[in-house]
Enzyme design. Sequence first.
Site, mmCIF file in Angstrom:
data_model
loop_
_atom_site.group_PDB
_atom_site.id
_atom_site.type_symbol
_atom_site.label_atom_id
_atom_site.label_comp_id
_atom_site.label_asym_id
_atom_site.label_seq_id
_atom_site.Cartn_x
_atom_site.Cartn_y
_atom_site.Cartn_z
ATOM 1 N N SER B 241 -7.631 -16.772 21.083
ATOM 2 C CA SER B 241 -7.237 -16.331 22.419
ATOM 3 C C SER B 241 -7.831 -14.971 22.766
ATOM 4 O O SER B 241 -8.228 -14.202 21.895
ATOM 5 C CB SER B 241 -5.715 -16.228 22.482
ATOM 6 O OG SER B 241 -5.285 -15.142 21.688
ATOM 7 N N GLY B 245 -8.195 -11.920 20.187
ATOM 8 C CA GLY B 245 -9.539 -11.372 19.987
ATOM 9 C C GLY B 245 -9.605 -9.896 20.322
ATOM 10 O O GLY B 245 -10.147 -9.093 19.557
ATOM 11 N N GLU B 264 -14.852 -15.041 19.856
ATOM 12 C CA GLU B 264 -15.089 -16.061 20.883
ATOM 13 C C GLU B 264 -13.717 -16.367 21.437
ATOM 14 O O GLU B 264 -12.838 -16.831 20.711
ATOM 15 C CB GLU B 264 -15.775 -17.267 20.239
ATOM 16 C CG GLU B 264 -16.226 -18.316 21.232
ATOM 17 C CD GLU B 264 -15.127 -19.314 21.546
ATOM 18 O OE1 GLU B 264 -14.323 -19.054 22.481
ATOM 19 O OE2 GLU B 264 -15.062 -20.332 20.837
ATOM 20 N N CYS B 301 -12.208 -24.592 23.488
ATOM 21 C CA CYS B 301 -12.653 -23.373 24.174
ATOM 22 C C CYS B 301 -13.526 -23.731 25.366
ATOM 23 O O CYS B 301 -13.591 -22.992 26.328
ATOM 24 C CB CYS B 301 -13.476 -22.498 23.257
ATOM 25 S SG CYS B 301 -12.762 -22.249 21.659
#
Lengths: 529, 529
Positions: B241, B245, B264, B301
Amino acid sequence: MSITGKLYINGEWVTGKGSSYQAINPAKGEAIEPPMSAANASQVEVALQAAAEAFVSFNQTSPEVRARFLRDCADEIMNLGDELLERVTLETGYPRPRAEGERARTCFQLRMFADHVESADFYDARIDTAIPTRTPPKPDVRFMNQGIGPVVVFGASNFPMAFSVAGGDTAAALAAGCPVLVKGHSSHPGTCELVAQAIAKAVEKNQLAAGTFSLIMGSGADVGSKMVLSPVVKAVGFTGSFTGGMALVKLANDREEPIPVFAEMGSVNPIVFLPDALKNSAPAIATGYVGSLTLGTGQFCVNPGLALAIEGPELTQFISELKTAVGQVPAGVMLNKRICGSYGESVEKYLAYDGVELIASGHETTGTEGFRAQATIMSVTGETFLANTHIHEEIFGPAALLIKCKNKTQLLQILDQLKGQLTGTIHCTDDELITHQDIAEKLRIKVGRLVINQFPTGVEVCPSMVHGGPFPAASDSRFTAVGTASIHRFLRPVCYQNYPEKLLPAVLHNTNSFNALRTINGIKTRDSL
Amino acid sequence: MSITGKLYINGEWVTGKGSSYQAINPAKGEAIEPPMSAANASQVEVALQAAAEAFVSFNQTSPEVRARFLRDCADEIMNLGDELLERVTLETGYPRPRAEGERARTCFQLRMFADHVESADFYDARIDTAIPTRTPPKPDVRFMNQGIGPVVVFGASNFPMAFSVAGGDTAAALAAGCPVLVKGHSSHPGTCELVAQAIAKAVEKNQLAAGTFSLIMGSGADVGSKMVLSPVVKAVGFTGSFTGGMALVKLANDREEPIPVFAEMGSVNPIVFLPDALKNSAPAIATGYVGSLTLGTGQFCVNPGLALAIEGPELTQFISELKTAVGQVPAGVMLNKRICGSYGESVEKYLAYDGVELIASGHETTGTEGFRAQATIMSVTGETFLANTHIHEEIFGPAALLIKCKNKTQLLQILDQLKGQLTGTIHCTDDELITHQDIAEKLRIKVGRLVINQFPTGVEVCPSMVHGGPFPAASDSRFTAVGTASIHRFLRPVCYQNYPEKLLPAVLHNTNSFNALRTINGIKTRDSL
């Protein structure tokens, strides 16, 4: 066109609406004509918007166009002729040969990037072709590097051309297809303006968008911070002090959209002298070392300011040779009052520490005007050095601290304690290097460049150069500020999936019109598809 | 060896001294045997020190050794057989084919990196030979990439194998010569342990240093933060998330020695449907889109959560097709209670906004136990979307927001407002793509991957893949998390000046024993010097 004190913004030469100031001749301490102008916030904003607009077209220029532009920049810098060389000398106190050498390096860098762009290698083009019959079907995917967006470059005080307006950062960013906004250094504003005139001519000659290049002078929140904080800007290049670099890194990290800052922040550049090398050639090593230490009045990021050797008769002899060598070095001009003052204070502070001893100073010359500094070599025992991290820092200027290590174990212990470095150097015999591979290993993991039996000053501009290193030498050890690899600071990969071939950028077409080295289905080739 | 609940630290399987917990079967909401253990701070410290020690030798292993190790990892994962597939299914709620597919991808990634390491291309070896007669003399300089140091990998919840213990980050870091410390995800701890058993076997088989790989489970300051803050660690890989991150990025930036974090963090992955494409094939596009949106219960993602189209009869028809398609999708199991709860809340929140309308939901199935979610497609006008940034965020799960744009100008305006994205997709006829290159251009500068007439889910693992993009899709747009280029996150260049050839790393010897592609005096070649 002579020096006017103007700024280059959105394709026009304009007088800055910020403060007015004059450059100072550091050899005399006197102001230089004409008055120069600094930008205000709204002028900076115009430059930023122009860069954003220029990115759209400049990012898509062909390698051919960018290469011609870079070569034109170099040609126009040469066309500035004596006026540039004289202004550099006046603003920096550097002797004429240094100015000539740095100009050559600057033009060489621009031309190297022209060749590099033309080779189309920087695209790192990759093609994986579709396999529709696979389960699941394999798509056609094509990859290439593209310019990251507008880049802000902060010029360094100590390289008025090679790390300034048309220096390595600018050349790399332009090669990458990124518009550049240069924040020029106030120590050499006239040099900045002249070089900007050269780039401006090249921009116009190649009919590039007006915002492809801007020269901004000034300081504070209206200028440098405003540029780094602008959503338009996607990366920053900086060469200078740890404090300056980290301030920019922090600004960039705290943005709503953080951006990468490549800050090259200098280091102490440890140099290890092993006993047999000293036994064989103490006089030559001492002369070479003092020459490297005092070149450009020691104002290099790669200045070898920390020397390590093991106590013994060879070291005693070496110290005596150092005394002789440094005693012959006349006081040199430093770039500005602040740097000169800071150098003097740092040396005084070091000498005030218990256990730090003066080996020798350079000799005083008759010239006493301007900002001058004497070379200084100090010594300390390994034990004292280990116990006192205050004397691990860089002194910007011609000062060295020689650590007299009790034995090799202590020398290794000291290398273990060092932070990241731009360079590490060992002077040794061939046999010593084999016997002491552990010393080389300890250095290797701390540095960007490992040098044997030479000196770290005189950074060779070539594809193999690494000018960077683990923190705090640089803000990101994965990049370099010098050499063709430095372009990667300003590139990001983009891939296209199932994209009609004729609409792709040329380097990703089936036909390899650039003769680029591409990776096709995992194989490197210059063949067309 | 079955699942024991242990951790793999310094080459040994040990019971964690932190808390004890159990995995939860998300399809039932029930605890899974056996109890699992979390690490405490001192166990993490042991793993960190082991990694530091392992770096010294592992960083210098030959391409051959690393390639064999990576292939052994893949083989040992396959050797886990049904036990692994069953545990994955149990812990994630993914159907068996997904588990099989992801296992294949995971092993493929490891083998791809084995090939990549063996090619020795990742070294990017460069040699510039000396010209002693030049003024000043040109030194011999040789450049190669080397592993940056120990890497911490944070596993993702949604890819229990491909972005977890032996996932892309781990494969890339090991290929780069960096020891890896995996912080496993608590949603699939049994899977983590099984895969770690496979890697441990490969470590032992290849007689690598014990600290080359560690599996740590647990949470909070004792575990994840402690690893990121350790001076031993030189880089971090994360998939998850935005909040998670950015917390790691902040930790890493605030260290005394900041380190790079490649995070990412997902995105809304805009997908543009142009009128002619909809006119020609609304049913097929709707089916394809709903399939992509609901694959893996939307837990990707690259899930295309934001759709854009221009109002008109084609869109009306498309919306009717979407209703039909989504209505047939049964509620799916989500990975854990938190993700499922958060999905439900987000959808509710979106629907509560003035102007957000429900197009259709997936149909409810009889199964009501565990953590299940219905697909949801909502719509909003362009005007409302532009006025309300609260509905620009990612909803993790099978939800889409379709923006009904008044016209193309508004569509472009919306694309302008979007933040960085992993992917951007356009469904169009060939003619439409030519006419609307401005749409493709707007998307290109925002994304890592641009997809035409396909869907972004199903990330192809190949050299051309970019899985990353401008912030906040990833923390640094210059890197990718998937594909061979992802190794560059964990490499730094080092150069050797005037270094005796026989003491250099093999890839920099005159003889090109690896048949590596090297740059010699600026020319790319596989020839020896």
